[in-house]
Write a protein that holds these residues in place. Structure first.
Motif, mmCIF file in Angstrom:
data_model
loop_
_atom_site.group_PDB
_atom_site.id
_atom_site.type_symbol
_atom_site.label_atom_id
_atom_site.label_comp_id
_atom_site.label_asym_id
_atom_site.label_seq_id
_atom_site.Cartn_x
_atom_site.Cartn_y
_atom_site.Cartn_z
ATOM 1 N N ASN A 187 0.770 -1.206 -0.039
ATOM 2 C CA ASN A 187 -0.028 -0.147 0.027
ATOM 3 C C ASN A 187 0.910 1.179 0.056
ATOM 4 N N GLN A 188 1.937 1.115 0.580
ATOM 5 C CA GLN A 188 3.030 2.333 0.484
ATOM 6 C C GLN A 188 3.603 2.611 -0.665
ATOM 7 N N LEU A 189 3.882 1.301 -1.393
ATOM 8 C CA LEU A 189 4.473 1.455 -2.641
ATOM 9 C C LEU A 189 3.769 1.940 -3.563
ATOM 10 N N LEU A 190 2.427 1.544 -3.659
ATOM 11 C CA LEU A 190 1.372 2.035 -4.468
ATOM 12 C C LEU A 190 1.163 3.555 -4.412
ATOM 13 N N LYS A 191 1.384 3.915 -3.629
ATOM 14 C CA LYS A 191 1.336 5.464 -3.453
ATOM 15 C C LYS A 191 2.616 6.154 -3.887
ATOM 16 N N GLU A 192 3.736 5.451 -3.416
ATOM 17 C CA GLU A 192 4.946 6.091 -3.719
ATOM 18 C C GLU A 192 5.108 6.187 -5.507
ATOM 19 N N TYR A 193 4.855 5.249 -5.932
ATOM 20 C CA TYR A 193 4.856 4.933 -7.442
ATOM 21 C C TYR A 193 3.756 5.619 -8.055
ATOM 22 N N ALA A 194 2.956 5.921 -7.402
ATOM 23 C CA ALA A 194 1.624 6.387 -8.109
ATOM 24 C C ALA A 194 1.037 5.486 -9.209
ATOM 25 N N PHE A 195 1.015 4.057 -8.736
ATOM 26 C CA PHE A 195 0.505 3.041 -9.778
ATOM 27 C C PHE A 195 -0.908 3.093 -9.942
#
Length: 190
Positions: A166-174
């Protein structure tokens, strides 16, 4: 004195990826454990084609940002429909889903065999919407069908990976899809 358990991980894994959000934390975990993943994007179940292309582009973007090998499996939705024929009205987590997993993981096992990678795994096991039992049965069926391969039955939901996803989803703006992928899962959401 507490005895430490030594865990040995494979050095290479073919990782069947359903999408970038689901693969992100898994790939990060693998790299942190000196495992070199090769991402295999094979998802003929995704419908419509525009949705498939968006998910594919995001998966490739993620792999390229980490300099990870990424392989595009062929998209043949019509062939996939033929392989799940008769299961269209099955509910999510029903026989259609298990058949779909088996199709995709068998393709992953064949790809791993072609590349000389013994171990294969899937990001499907990170989704809380999917049955781990079905995924594991499908992976073991794929392993049995393709000699020289081993399915890594791993619960990728544990150890903080869901939160990290969920954090990476936001960081990468997937792009984050709202349904599994096939037209039948869309209809069930309506």
């Amino acid at each position: 004195m507490k005895k430490e358990l030594l865990v040995t991980y494979p050095s290479r894994v073919l990782l069947h990826a359903c999408c970038a959000p689901c693969s992100s934390a898994i790939v990060e975990w693998m790299l942190a454990h000196d495992i070199q993943p090769t991402i295999f994007y094979f998802n003929p179940n995704i419908w419509p084609l525009q949705e498939y292309e968006i998910r594919k582009t995001e998966s490739k973007r993620h792999a390229e940002s980490l300099s990870i090998d990424w392989i595009d499996g062929d998209y043949d939705h019509e062939a996939w429909l033929g392989q799940i024929c008769g299961l269209e009205r099955e509910p999510e987590r029903g026989r259609r889903c298990e058949q779909c997993f088996t199709i995709r993981l068998t393709a992953a096992a064949h790809q791993a065999q072609r590349l000389g990678i013994e171990m294969f795994a899937t990001t499907l096991a990170s989704s809380r919407w999917k049955s781990l039992e079905q995924i594991n049965r499908a992976g073991l069926a794929a392993q049995a069908a393709v000699p020289g391969t081993t399915f890594w039955a791993q619960n990728w939901r544990k150890g903080g990976l869901q939160e990290r996803r969920n954090q990476l989803l936001k960081e990468y703006a997937f792009y984050n899809q709202r349904y599994c992928g096939c037209e039948f899962s869309v209809k069930e959401k309506e």
